[in-house]
Design a protein around this motif. Structure first.
Motif, PDB file in Angstrom:
ATOM      1  N   GLY A   1     -11.839   0.986 -10.105  1.00  0.00           N
ATOM      2  CA  GLY A   1     -10.996   0.000  -9.548  1.00  0.00           C
ATOM      3  C   GLY A   1     -11.407  -1.531 -10.168  1.00  0.00           C
ATOM      4  O   GLY A   1     -10.743  -2.505 -10.135  1.00  0.00           O
ATOM      5  N   HIS A   2     -12.586  -1.299 -10.814  1.00  0.00           N
ATOM      6  CA  HIS A   2     -13.091  -2.600 -11.482  1.00  0.00           C
ATOM      7  C   HIS A   2     -13.220  -2.274 -13.104  1.00  0.00           C
ATOM      8  O   HIS A   2     -13.981  -2.737 -13.692  1.00  0.00           O
ATOM      9  CB  HIS A   2     -14.443  -3.003 -10.840  1.00  0.00           C
ATOM     10  CG  HIS A   2     -14.474  -3.263  -9.391  1.00  0.00           C
ATOM     11  ND1 HIS A   2     -14.245  -4.682  -8.942  1.00  0.00           N
ATOM     12  CD2 HIS A   2     -14.338  -2.388  -8.580  1.00  0.00           C
ATOM     13  CE1 HIS A   2     -14.072  -4.685  -7.464  1.00  0.00           C
ATOM     14  NE2 HIS A   2     -14.340  -3.438  -7.371  1.00  0.00           N
TER      15      HIS A   2
ATOM     16  N   HIS B   1      -8.735  -6.918 -13.690  1.00  0.00           N
ATOM     17  CA  HIS B   1      -8.832  -6.595 -12.260  1.00  0.00           C
ATOM     18  C   HIS B   1      -9.189  -7.715 -11.508  1.00  0.00           C
ATOM     19  O   HIS B   1      -9.595  -8.781 -12.031  1.00  0.00           O
ATOM     20  CB  HIS B   1      -9.613  -5.400 -12.029  1.00  0.00           C
ATOM     21  CG  HIS B   1     -10.951  -5.820 -12.122  1.00  0.00           C
ATOM     22  ND1 HIS B   1     -11.721  -5.619 -13.400  1.00  0.00           N
ATOM     23  CD2 HIS B   1     -11.830  -6.077 -11.035  1.00  0.00           C
ATOM     24  CE1 HIS B   1     -12.877  -6.027 -13.240  1.00  0.00           C
ATOM     25  NE2 HIS B   1     -12.957  -6.341 -12.041  1.00  0.00           N
TER      26      HIS B   1
ATOM     27  N   ALA C   1      -8.818  -3.361  -0.137  1.00  0.00           N
ATOM     28  CA  ALA C   1      -8.016  -3.831  -1.435  1.00  0.00           C
ATOM     29  C   ALA C   1      -6.514  -4.133  -1.109  1.00  0.00           C
ATOM     30  O   ALA C   1      -5.740  -4.849  -1.644  1.00  0.00           O
ATOM     31  CB  ALA C   1      -8.051  -3.169  -2.663  1.00  0.00           C
TER      32      ALA C   1
ATOM     33  N   ILE D   1      -4.634  -0.552  -2.465  1.00  0.00           N
ATOM     34  CA  ILE D   1      -5.386   0.335  -2.427  1.00  0.00           C
ATOM     35  C   ILE D   1      -6.003   0.556  -0.970  1.00  0.00           C
ATOM     36  O   ILE D   1      -7.229  -0.369  -1.137  1.00  0.00           O
ATOM     37  CB  ILE D   1      -6.264   0.652  -3.781  1.00  0.00           C
ATOM     38  CG1 ILE D   1      -5.550   0.343  -5.049  1.00  0.00           C
ATOM     39  CG2 ILE D   1      -7.246   1.767  -3.532  1.00  0.00           C
ATOM     40  CD1 ILE D   1      -6.385   0.394  -6.253  1.00  0.00           C
TER      41      ILE D   1
ATOM     42  N   GLY E   1     -10.077   0.042  -0.495  1.00  0.00           N
ATOM     43  CA  GLY E   1     -10.732  -0.126  -1.818  1.00  0.00           C
ATOM     44  C   GLY E   1     -11.366  -1.340  -1.921  1.00  0.00           C
ATOM     45  O   GLY E   1     -11.181  -2.322  -1.172  1.00  0.00           O
TER      46      GLY E   1
ATOM     47  N   SER F   1      -8.670  -3.856  -7.593  1.00  0.00           N
ATOM     48  CA  SER F   1      -7.464  -3.259  -8.011  1.00  0.00           C
ATOM     49  C   SER F   1      -7.128  -3.698  -9.449  1.00  0.00           C
ATOM     50  O   SER F   1      -7.302  -4.966  -9.893  1.00  0.00           O
ATOM     51  CB  SER F   1      -6.134  -3.730  -7.252  1.00  0.00           C
ATOM     52  OG  SER F   1      -4.882  -3.539  -7.723  1.00  0.00           O
TER      53      SER F   1
END
Length: 272
Positions: free
Chosen positions: A65-66, A70, A103, A256, A259, A262
């Motif tokens: 996710g990173h 992002h 997230a 997400i 999360g 994103s």
């Protein structure tokens, strides 16, 4: 009587969209703390053909996710066991996903954006490796731009470092360091009440030579203490070349659930 929405009228008058993010591709530079981006076709044209001659292709994508351009959710960083607002990180992350600050709560953004071009302040194309961007640098950049970020705005810091994106070793700066914001810059931004800030580097904040990602005090100040979202891996070169230091910032994160961040495609909307 013309009751047309002013925003629609402005868009109808002509708007140019400037990309502020990097493309996603296998082998792209990635922080050593996160799994890299991978994409491959799992079905190609011709693998399966329909009776009418039609065919389709599709891919599989694996990513953290990173990775790439992002945005960090408020669940991304804790300090002394607490997330923003004094929420227990241990409690919030039970079950393999965040029940607080996930997230899915990242906001869509249609805000005033301000470009703080610190590289231009120093008269260079790219700030030196490991350079620490200070509150004074941001103030000078704001004065140069004739625009200072304020309540609810998005402040983007240009170091010029995205020029190295094609060379993963140089871009990640494992040996040389990476320029970025220092705590004084983070406090300067937080005092102005911005909603989000971003930079054209892998970690947003200063990574001194040989230090790696040992400590990230700016993440603590922005995410944990101030509730300010952070964008990383931006590409601000086209925006800097276009000239506007004030613009409409557009962003829609993926929702997400649970999360910590994103992948995003940020845009600057300016008059055509």
């Amino acid at each position: 009587m013309n009751s047309r929405d002013p925003l629609l009228a402005a868009v109808a008058g002509g708007v140019r969209l400037i990309e502020l993010g990097q493309p996603f591709f296998t082998g792209m530079p990635c922080s050593p703390n996160h799994p890299g981006f991978r994409m491959t076709l799992i079905r190609r044209h011709g693998d399966m053909e329909r009776p009418d001659g039609g065919s389709a292709a599709n891919e599989i994508i694996v990513t953290g996710g990173h990775v790439g351009t992002h945005i960090d959710a408020l669940s991304h960083v804790s300090h002394n066991g607490e997330l923003h607002g004094g929420i227990s990180a241990a409690e919030a992350q039970r079950g393999g996903a965040f029940s607080r600050h996930g997230a899915e709560n990242l906001p869509g953004l249609l805000r005033r954006g301000v470009l703080l071009d610190v590289a231009a302040v120093h008269g260079v194309a790219t700030l030196p490796p490991g350079y620490g961007v200070t509150a004074e640098d941001l103030q000078l950049a704001a004065e140069r731009a004739g625009a200072e970020p304020g309540e609810g705005d998005v402040a983007l810091i240009r170091t010029g470092w995205s020029r190295n994106f094609g060379d993963a070793t140089a871009y990640l700066g494992k040996e040389t360091g990476v320029p970025g914001a220092t705590p004084s810059a983070a406090h300067w931004l937080a005092a102005r009440g911005i909603v989000a800030t971003g930079a054209d580097t892998t970690a947003y904040e200063q990574i001194p030579e040989g230090a790696g990602h040992a400590v990230l005090p700016v993440h603590r100040i922005l995410l944990v203490e101030s509730g300010i979202f952070i964008l990383e891996h931006l590409d601000l070169e086209a925006l800097a070349e276009a000239g506007p230091h004030e613009f409409v910032f557009v962003l829609a994160p993926l929702r997400i659930k649970g999360g910590t961040g994103s992948p995003v495609r940020p845009l600057a909307a300016v008059t055509a």
